[in-house]
Scaffold this active site. Structure first.
Site, PDB file in Angstrom:
ATOM      1  N   CYS A 281     101.320  26.699  74.843  1.00  0.00           N
ATOM      2  CA  CYS A 281     101.757  27.917  75.538  1.00  0.00           C
ATOM      3  C   CYS A 281     103.173  27.757  76.092  1.00  0.00           C
ATOM      4  O   CYS A 281     103.922  28.722  76.181  1.00  0.00           O
ATOM      5  CB  CYS A 281     100.777  28.239  76.644  1.00  0.00           C
ATOM      6  SG  CYS A 281     100.456  26.827  77.681  1.00  0.00           S
ATOM      7  N   GLU A 377     105.066  35.895  70.895  1.00  0.00           N
ATOM      8  CA  GLU A 377     104.601  34.511  70.920  1.00  0.00           C
ATOM      9  C   GLU A 377     104.011  34.140  69.556  1.00  0.00           C
ATOM     10  O   GLU A 377     103.108  34.816  69.060  1.00  0.00           O
ATOM     11  CB  GLU A 377     103.525  34.375  72.006  1.00  0.00           C
ATOM     12  CG  GLU A 377     103.199  32.949  72.332  1.00  0.00           C
ATOM     13  CD  GLU A 377     101.987  32.808  73.244  1.00  0.00           C
ATOM     14  OE1 GLU A 377     101.166  33.732  73.312  1.00  0.00           O
ATOM     15  OE2 GLU A 377     101.858  31.743  73.862  1.00  0.00           O
TER      16      GLU A 377
HETATM   17  P1  NAD Z   1      92.425  34.201  73.061  1.00  0.00           P
HETATM   18  O1  NAD Z   1      92.874  35.053  74.168  1.00  0.00           O
HETATM   19  O2  NAD Z   1      92.200  34.833  71.725  1.00  0.00           O
HETATM   20  O3  NAD Z   1      91.041  33.490  73.404  1.00  0.00           O
HETATM   21  C1  NAD Z   1      90.899  32.713  74.577  1.00  0.00           C
HETATM   22  C2  NAD Z   1      89.437  32.721  74.988  1.00  0.00           C
HETATM   23  O4  NAD Z   1      89.066  34.030  75.357  1.00  0.00           O
HETATM   24  C3  NAD Z   1      88.472  32.284  73.889  1.00  0.00           C
HETATM   25  O5  NAD Z   1      87.481  31.434  74.432  1.00  0.00           O
HETATM   26  C4  NAD Z   1      87.863  33.597  73.445  1.00  0.00           C
HETATM   27  O6  NAD Z   1      86.574  33.462  72.915  1.00  0.00           O
HETATM   28  C5  NAD Z   1      87.816  34.364  74.760  1.00  0.00           C
HETATM   29  N1  NAD Z   1      87.708  35.816  74.633  1.00  0.00           N
HETATM   30  C6  NAD Z   1      88.167  36.603  73.636  1.00  0.00           C
HETATM   31  N2  NAD Z   1      87.838  37.901  73.871  1.00  0.00           N
HETATM   32  C7  NAD Z   1      87.180  37.918  75.046  1.00  0.00           C
HETATM   33  C8  NAD Z   1      86.585  38.959  75.819  1.00  0.00           C
HETATM   34  N3  NAD Z   1      86.595  40.238  75.417  1.00  0.00           N
HETATM   35  N4  NAD Z   1      85.998  38.630  76.986  1.00  0.00           N
HETATM   36  C9  NAD Z   1      85.961  37.346  77.409  1.00  0.00           C
HETATM   37  N5  NAD Z   1      86.478  36.320  76.697  1.00  0.00           N
HETATM   38  C10 NAD Z   1      87.096  36.611  75.535  1.00  0.00           C
HETATM   39  O7  NAD Z   1      93.471  33.035  72.979  1.00  0.00           O
HETATM   40  P2  NAD Z   1      93.554  31.861  71.907  1.00  0.00           P
HETATM   41  O8  NAD Z   1      94.046  32.466  70.628  1.00  0.00           O
HETATM   42  O9  NAD Z   1      92.286  31.069  71.899  1.00  0.00           O
HETATM   43  O10 NAD Z   1      94.665  30.925  72.564  1.00  0.00           O
HETATM   44  C11 NAD Z   1      96.021  31.093  72.351  1.00  0.00           C
HETATM   45  C12 NAD Z   1      96.660  31.757  73.537  1.00  0.00           C
HETATM   46  O11 NAD Z   1      96.405  31.022  74.720  1.00  0.00           O
HETATM   47  C13 NAD Z   1      98.160  31.819  73.423  1.00  0.00           C
HETATM   48  O12 NAD Z   1      98.604  33.066  73.865  1.00  0.00           O
HETATM   49  C14 NAD Z   1      98.631  30.717  74.359  1.00  0.00           C
HETATM   50  O13 NAD Z   1      99.928  30.875  74.858  1.00  0.00           O
HETATM   51  C15 NAD Z   1      97.629  30.858  75.434  1.00  0.00           C
HETATM   52  N6  NAD Z   1      97.596  29.648  76.256  1.00  0.00           N
HETATM   53  C16 NAD Z   1      98.066  29.725  77.542  1.00  0.00           C
HETATM   54  C17 NAD Z   1      98.090  28.582  78.333  1.00  0.00           C
HETATM   55  C18 NAD Z   1      98.610  28.612  79.741  1.00  0.00           C
HETATM   56  O14 NAD Z   1      98.372  27.646  80.457  1.00  0.00           O
HETATM   57  N7  NAD Z   1      99.280  29.653  80.195  1.00  0.00           N
HETATM   58  C19 NAD Z   1      97.628  27.372  77.811  1.00  0.00           C
HETATM   59  C20 NAD Z   1      97.169  27.341  76.498  1.00  0.00           C
HETATM   60  C21 NAD Z   1      97.142  28.498  75.734  1.00  0.00           C
END
Ligand code: NAD
Length: 473
Positions: A281, A377
């Protein structure tokens, strides 16, 4: 690999929604079958957590500290197994998982073990014959939802402070990479963490994740993931007025001024952009360079990107592994195509013959702040190089993003370094370094990168509720 179960009440439990496959990033095959948790499974986990939390809240703080420390030791004792699991499941180089992901996960438990005995309130001198004091009480049951790029470490950043503050937790790990979180729950239980304090319900976001957000028995959602998902969670959490913290996406500027140690800065820019395949991220995905040194920087960065060893995540020599899924590879490749179509010049990158979800480290120069690859991103190995002529333009380019997670600047001029640190809108600023994290240092975003802080003393406020007590004397 055999079929997985959920982890509820200190033991493996079959999911009531059956199983779903999780991909092997190295081959494109199936790595494991995961339990498809449903609302009923979430409810069972929350009930278990509620029972366990009632006892845990009254447990001696020294005992809490001892158990959290033991969990940290157990993680270190299982380092090789956990690193291998994380590498296979995410596609990340095993050398990095063994050096960073797993030891930092253990560190998080060691650090918050120390806080368990230091959570105290204040006495407040008020008007009148009263003795007035505050306490810091646990919230109850926490719901944690995590992404696929650092699953075990990001789960630990929620589990350890939540437990240290007297809460119990239910984790919904990412569907792409759940194995390490399940293993963590087993390891923690074997180390002596009482049953029910840490439950793991694997499954789909819109099913298990949504059920966790909706559950009235959950006091707070700690979320790390994409900005759009974060907004959806914020809307859905309103129905039960849950607290939320959101660690979301980023598009972080990494700035090189002409007076920097340019060779060191450019070499560091390669790892800032491509560490963990760029699936980070805080990846320094926008390299913002003073025009006087632009050609020199682009040469070093282009060569550095081409020299990175792309290969199997289980090979100790690998520096860049495959991306986490077929869908994510397609997404990253579509950004590369967009970059070319909008007129950026590719100086490193190209095709990978496969199998597996590999995308070679890709560097674009001639990128402007309007281009898609400078704004959105990518969460992958795509680096955009932008340029500027003076400090005002530098700050403008650096801030030309809706995100605000992190930023870096490289300069030998301490005045310019502090000037930029003050002007850049981001939760973390690194000067003459990049991608540094510590369990003791608060971390989080501003703008579309979310709100709330993890790590450090700051996070304790996110997992406790203040109570004010008045005693007539
Ligand atoms: P995502 O948002 O697709 O999924 C993250 C989690 O949310 C997963 O466990 C998913 O199953 C869950 N989820 C999806 N829909 C949901 C809903 N309707 N209700 C509840 N939970 C739900 O993200 P990703 O693709 O797994 O991860 C990548 C993203 O994470 C990137 O944008 C990255 O920048 C971000 N990220 C941020 C940090 C930080 O510390 N700011 C760290 C790592 C990753």
């Amino acid at each position: 690999m055999e079929s997985q179960t959920l982890w509820i009440d200190g033991r493996p439990v079959a999911a009531s929604g059956g199983l779903f496959p999780t991909e092997d990033p190295s081959t494109g095959g199936t790595l494991a079958e995961l339990g498809r948790g449903t609302a009923a499974d979430i409810d069972a986990a929350v009930q278990s957590a509620t029972r366990a939390q009632a006892l845990w809240a009254r447990t001696d703080p020294n005992e809490k500290a001892r158990i959290l420390w033991k969990v940290g030791e157990a993680i270190m004792a299982n380092l090789e197994e956990l690193a291998r699991l994380e590498a296979m499941d995410c596609g990340k180089p095993v050398a990095n998982a063994a050096l960073i992901d797993i030891p930092r996960t253990a560190d998080t438990f060691f650090y918050f073990s120390g806080w368990a005995t230091k959570l105290h309130g204040e006495t407040i001198p008020v008007r009148g014959p009263f003795f007035t004091y505050t306490t810091r009480d646990p919230l109850g049951v926490i719901g944690a939802i995590t992404p696929w790029n650092f699953p075990i470490l990001l789960a630990a950043r929620k589990i350890a402070p939540a437990l240290c503050c007297g809460n119990a937790i239910v984790v919904k790990p990412p569907e792409e990479a759940s194995l390490s979180t399940l293993a963590l729950a087993r390891v923690a239980t074997e180390a002596g963490l009482p049953a029910g304090l840490l439950n793991v319900v694997t499954g789909l976001g819109e099913e298990a994740g949504a059920a966790l957000v909706a559950h009235p028995g959950v006091a707070k959602i700690a979320f790390t993931g994409g900005t759009d998902t974060g907004k959806l969670i914020m809307r859905n959490a309103a129905a039960t007025l849950k607290r939320i913290t959101l660690e979301l996406g980023g598009k972080s500027p990494n700035i090189i001024l002409a007076d920097a140690d340019v060779k060191a800065a450019a070499a560091a820019a390669v790892s800032a952009a491509f560490y963990n395949q760029g699936e980070l991220c805080t990846s320094g995905s926008r390299l913002v360079v003073e025009r006087k040194v632009l050609d020199e920087v682009v040469d070093i960065v282009g060569q550095g990107a081409r020299a990175l060893v792309v290969g199997s995540p289980l090979d100790r020599a690998t520096q860049v592994g495959p991306l986490v899924s077929a869908a994510h590879k397609a997404r990253v490749e579509s950004y590369v195509a967009r970059g070319l179509a909008e007129g950026a010049e590719r100086v490193a990158g190209g095709e990978h013959p496969g199998p597996g979800y590999f995308v070679p480290p890709t560097v674009f120069r001639g990128v402007t702040t309007e281009m898609t690859i400078a704004r959105e991103e990518i969460v992958g190995p795509g680096l955009s190089v932008l340029s500027f002529d003076d400090l005002d333009a530098c700050a403008r380019v650096a801030n030309a993003t809706e995100f605000g997670l992190a930023a870096g600047s490289w300069t030998r001029d301490i005045g310019k370094a502090h000037h930029l640190a003050a002007r850049i809108h981001a939760g973390t600023v690194w000067i003459n370094t990049y991608n540094r994290f510590d369990a003791a240092a608060p971390y989080g975003g501003v703008k579309q990168s979310g709100f709330g802080r993890e790590n450090g003393r700051a996070v304790l406020d996110e997992y406790t509720e203040g109570k004010t007590v008045w005693v007539g004397i």
